[in-house]
Design an enzyme around this catalytic site. Sequence first.
Site, PDB file in Angstrom:
ATOM      1  N   GLY A  14     -63.571  31.481  37.158  1.00 11.38           N
ATOM      2  CA  GLY A  14     -63.023  32.351  38.386  1.00 11.38           C
ATOM      3  C   GLY A  14     -61.597  32.683  38.213  1.00 11.38           C
TER       4      GLY A  14
ATOM      5  N   ALA B 123     -45.583  33.988  32.084  1.00 14.36           N
ATOM      6  CA  ALA B 123     -44.413  32.937  31.796  1.00 14.36           C
ATOM      7  C   ALA B 123     -44.785  32.222  30.143  1.00 14.36           C
ATOM      8  CB  ALA B 123     -44.560  31.725  32.673  1.00 14.36           C
TER       9      ALA B 123
ATOM     10  N   ARG C  13     -43.606  34.921  27.517  1.00 16.06           N
ATOM     11  CA  ARG C  13     -41.926  34.970  27.693  1.00 16.06           C
ATOM     12  C   ARG C  13     -41.401  33.449  27.085  1.00 16.06           C
ATOM     13  NH1 ARG C  13     -40.242  39.155  32.102  1.00 16.06           N
ATOM     14  NH2 ARG C  13     -41.471  40.804  30.957  1.00 16.06           N
TER      15      ARG C  13
ATOM     16  N   ARG D 127     -67.095  34.267  31.775  1.00 19.61           N
ATOM     17  CA  ARG D 127     -67.964  32.914  31.681  1.00 19.61           C
ATOM     18  C   ARG D 127     -68.765  33.078  30.194  1.00 19.61           C
ATOM     19  NH1 ARG D 127     -66.863  30.613  36.762  1.00 19.61           N
ATOM     20  NH2 ARG D 127     -67.064  32.055  38.360  1.00 19.61           N
TER      21      ARG D 127
ATOM     22  N   ASP E 134     -62.251  23.455  36.400  1.00 18.24           N
ATOM     23  CA  ASP E 134     -63.094  22.505  35.812  1.00 18.24           C
ATOM     24  C   ASP E 134     -63.735  22.677  34.568  1.00 18.24           C
ATOM     25  OD1 ASP E 134     -62.381  20.258  37.305  1.00 18.24           O
ATOM     26  OD2 ASP E 134     -64.033  20.205  38.630  1.00 18.24           O
TER      27      ASP E 134
ATOM     28  N   THR F  84     -57.149  28.117  40.093  1.00 18.36           N
ATOM     29  CA  THR F  84     -58.341  28.574  40.842  1.00 18.36           C
ATOM     30  C   THR F  84     -57.923  28.351  42.168  1.00 18.36           C
ATOM     31  OG1 THR F  84     -60.338  27.342  41.629  1.00 18.36           O
ATOM     32  CG2 THR F  84     -58.834  26.018  40.331  1.00 18.36           C
TER      33      THR F  84
ATOM     34  N   ASP G 263     -59.487  27.254  44.692  1.00 17.60           N
ATOM     35  CA  ASP G 263     -60.046  25.964  45.450  1.00 17.60           C
ATOM     36  C   ASP G 263     -59.336  24.890  45.543  1.00 17.60           C
ATOM     37  OD1 ASP G 263     -62.380  27.613  45.791  1.00 17.60           O
ATOM     38  OD2 ASP G 263     -63.343  26.624  44.153  1.00 17.60           O
TER      39      ASP G 263
ATOM     40  N   ASP H 262     -59.289  22.451  43.760  1.00 23.43           N
ATOM     41  CA  ASP H 262     -60.178  21.110  43.553  1.00 23.43           C
ATOM     42  C   ASP H 262     -59.832  20.508  42.248  1.00 23.43           C
ATOM     43  OD1 ASP H 262     -61.116  23.162  42.050  1.00 23.43           O
ATOM     44  OD2 ASP H 262     -63.144  23.083  42.588  1.00 23.43           O
TER      45      ASP H 262
ATOM     46  N   ARG I   4     -60.134  37.395  64.968  1.00 21.75           N
ATOM     47  CA  ARG I   4     -59.808  36.539  66.521  1.00 21.75           C
ATOM     48  C   ARG I   4     -59.404  37.795  67.312  1.00 21.75           C
ATOM     49  NH1 ARG I   4     -60.177  31.667  68.692  1.00 21.75           N
ATOM     50  NH2 ARG I   4     -59.141  30.593  67.370  1.00 21.75           N
TER      51      ARG I   4
ATOM     52  N   GLY J 271     -65.470  27.569  48.643  1.00 21.42           N
ATOM     53  CA  GLY J 271     -65.074  26.083  48.550  1.00 21.42           C
ATOM     54  C   GLY J 271     -66.352  25.357  48.495  1.00 21.42           C
ATOM     55  N   ARG J 272     -67.105  25.494  47.434  1.00 18.51           N
ATOM     56  CA  ARG J 272     -68.358  24.847  47.287  1.00 18.51           C
ATOM     57  C   ARG J 272     -68.174  23.428  47.206  1.00 18.51           C
ATOM     58  NH1 ARG J 272     -70.110  28.803  43.696  1.00 18.51           N
ATOM     59  NH2 ARG J 272     -70.815  30.302  45.081  1.00 18.51           N
TER      60      ARG J 272
ATOM     61  N   GLN K 186     -61.185  37.096  48.867  1.00 19.81           N
ATOM     62  CA  GLN K 186     -60.406  35.526  48.894  1.00 19.81           C
ATOM     63  C   GLN K 186     -59.629  35.564  47.588  1.00 19.81           C
ATOM     64  OE1 GLN K 186     -62.390  32.287  51.159  1.00 19.81           O
ATOM     65  NE2 GLN K 186     -63.891  33.840  51.020  1.00 19.81           N
ATOM     66  N   ARG K 187     -60.327  36.104  46.638  1.00 17.65           N
ATOM     67  CA  ARG K 187     -59.833  35.903  45.236  1.00 17.65           C
ATOM     68  C   ARG K 187     -58.644  36.785  44.929  1.00 17.65           C
ATOM     69  NH1 ARG K 187     -62.399  32.269  41.910  1.00 17.65           N
ATOM     70  NH2 ARG K 187     -64.719  31.987  42.128  1.00 17.65           N
TER      71      ARG K 187
HETATM   72  P1  ATP Z   1     -63.858  28.219  38.601  1.00 16.49           P
HETATM   73  O1  ATP Z   1     -63.601  26.878  39.137  1.00 16.49           O
HETATM   74  O2  ATP Z   1     -62.766  28.763  39.071  1.00 16.49           O
HETATM   75  O3  ATP Z   1     -65.234  28.806  38.729  1.00 16.49           O
HETATM   76  P2  ATP Z   1     -64.193  26.958  36.030  1.00 16.49           P
HETATM   77  O4  ATP Z   1     -63.195  27.036  34.888  1.00 16.49           O
HETATM   78  O5  ATP Z   1     -64.576  25.845  36.299  1.00 16.49           O
HETATM   79  O6  ATP Z   1     -63.509  27.855  37.076  1.00 16.49           O
HETATM   80  P3  ATP Z   1     -66.595  27.625  34.511  1.00 16.49           P
HETATM   81  O7  ATP Z   1     -67.488  29.131  34.933  1.00 16.49           O
HETATM   82  O8  ATP Z   1     -67.100  26.644  35.330  1.00 16.49           O
HETATM   83  O9  ATP Z   1     -65.337  27.955  35.526  1.00 16.49           O
HETATM   84  O10 ATP Z   1     -66.216  27.754  33.102  1.00 16.49           O
HETATM   85  C1  ATP Z   1     -65.588  28.430  32.386  1.00 16.49           C
HETATM   86  C2  ATP Z   1     -66.130  28.666  30.940  1.00 16.49           C
HETATM   87  O11 ATP Z   1     -65.771  27.533  30.268  1.00 16.49           O
HETATM   88  C3  ATP Z   1     -67.696  28.599  30.916  1.00 16.49           C
HETATM   89  O12 ATP Z   1     -67.926  29.985  31.079  1.00 16.49           O
HETATM   90  C4  ATP Z   1     -67.802  28.071  29.479  1.00 16.49           C
HETATM   91  O13 ATP Z   1     -67.348  29.097  28.455  1.00 16.49           O
HETATM   92  C5  ATP Z   1     -66.613  27.074  29.287  1.00 16.49           C
HETATM   93  N1  ATP Z   1     -67.532  25.763  29.729  1.00 16.49           N
HETATM   94  C6  ATP Z   1     -67.701  25.230  30.970  1.00 16.49           C
HETATM   95  N2  ATP Z   1     -68.609  23.972  30.840  1.00 16.49           N
HETATM   96  C7  ATP Z   1     -68.598  23.834  29.375  1.00 16.49           C
HETATM   97  C8  ATP Z   1     -69.174  22.818  28.675  1.00 16.49           C
HETATM   98  N3  ATP Z   1     -69.740  21.448  29.112  1.00 16.49           N
HETATM   99  N4  ATP Z   1     -68.937  22.722  27.438  1.00 16.49           N
HETATM  100  C9  ATP Z   1     -68.414  23.935  26.778  1.00 16.49           C
HETATM  101  N5  ATP Z   1     -67.868  25.066  27.272  1.00 16.49           N
HETATM  102  C10 ATP Z   1     -68.029  24.909  28.673  1.00 16.49           C
END
Ligand code: ATP
Length: 328
Positions: A15, A26, A29, A76, A107, A130, A132, A134, A159, A175-176, A260-261
Amino acid sequence: MNEPIKKIAVLTSGGDAPGMNAAIRAVVRACTYYRIDCLGIYRGYQGLIEGDFKPFTAREVSNIINKGGTVLQSARSEEFKTLEGRQKAFENLKEAGVGGLVIIGGDGTFTGGLKFIEEFNFPIVGIPGTIDNDIYGTDKTIGYDTALNTVVEAIDKIRDTASSHNRLFFIEVMGRDAGFIALNTGIGAGAEEILIPEKNLGLDRLEESLKVSKKSGKSSSIVVVSEGDKIGKNVFELADYIKEKYPFYDIRVSVLGHMQRGGSPSCYDRVLASRLGVAAVETLLDRSTGVMVGVTNNQVSTVGLNKAIKMNNDINIELLKVAEITSV
Ligand code: ATP
């Protein structure tokens, strides 16, 4: 992989978040400053697999610090989840003479990066991007502060109309798995109740606080609901449930969604992203790998990518009390 690093590549993945551009700038540079080349990879891991990248120089990242989204675009990539996909990505990096990779994301991005390091021993440093917040190992993630300000501004506007019509609004925010946005914007915008995934406060408490607000003569009520709250009803079902039990409420639902993004990053996010972009390059040049750079107690810090993924950033429960007290 022990020769000095002459080229670093950077990508944004998962995301998007406001401030990603400031982080890219950054990184680019810092590469110029330390006299190494920088490669920008488009569309995250998918672009890495397809060889969709080009050299980035310091001037190419002019005037992007203030822009939302990511000039490198994000994606993704299902293919990166396969060994064949990651093999292609590795070969592309080797062929382009890249000695280290900066990954900006959440993550999932870090999970993919960690696998890549384990399989190919390729140096990687992560930057938490991100909205979130998190991710463990940093006080704040890039984009979080901007998202808070965006949400507070939106709730302030709601409001105004809620007060004019004596309405009850349920507002869903992103915020899932984490309630940082809901909790902080709920306090910041003076919500009557806040529902977050970390703590199931239950329907009874919601009903009680709505009654208290009504009795105390408030002209409107706002309930901020995190996408992933644990009450077991989505925001529309929640509104229907309250309407059925208390038909006198004039209820509206607002889902803030992807706005929000977006938007120009706050000064805080620009500074955070700039610090982390520089730190990521310096960390790679110091021959460190498998870590995420963050800011802890206002100092740049590093944490293992495995820890950043597995551990949770705890919500500050004291804030729930503050929300309760200040909404009387
Ligand atoms: P956000 O939390 O903002 O959604 P994120 O980095 O968690 O960001 P994801 O879509 O979960 O977003 O992961 C981004 C990309 O990372 C995925 O499209 C995939 O290419 C790679 N990825 C995620 N999980 C795995 C995994 N288990 N093994 C290999 N690649 C992965």
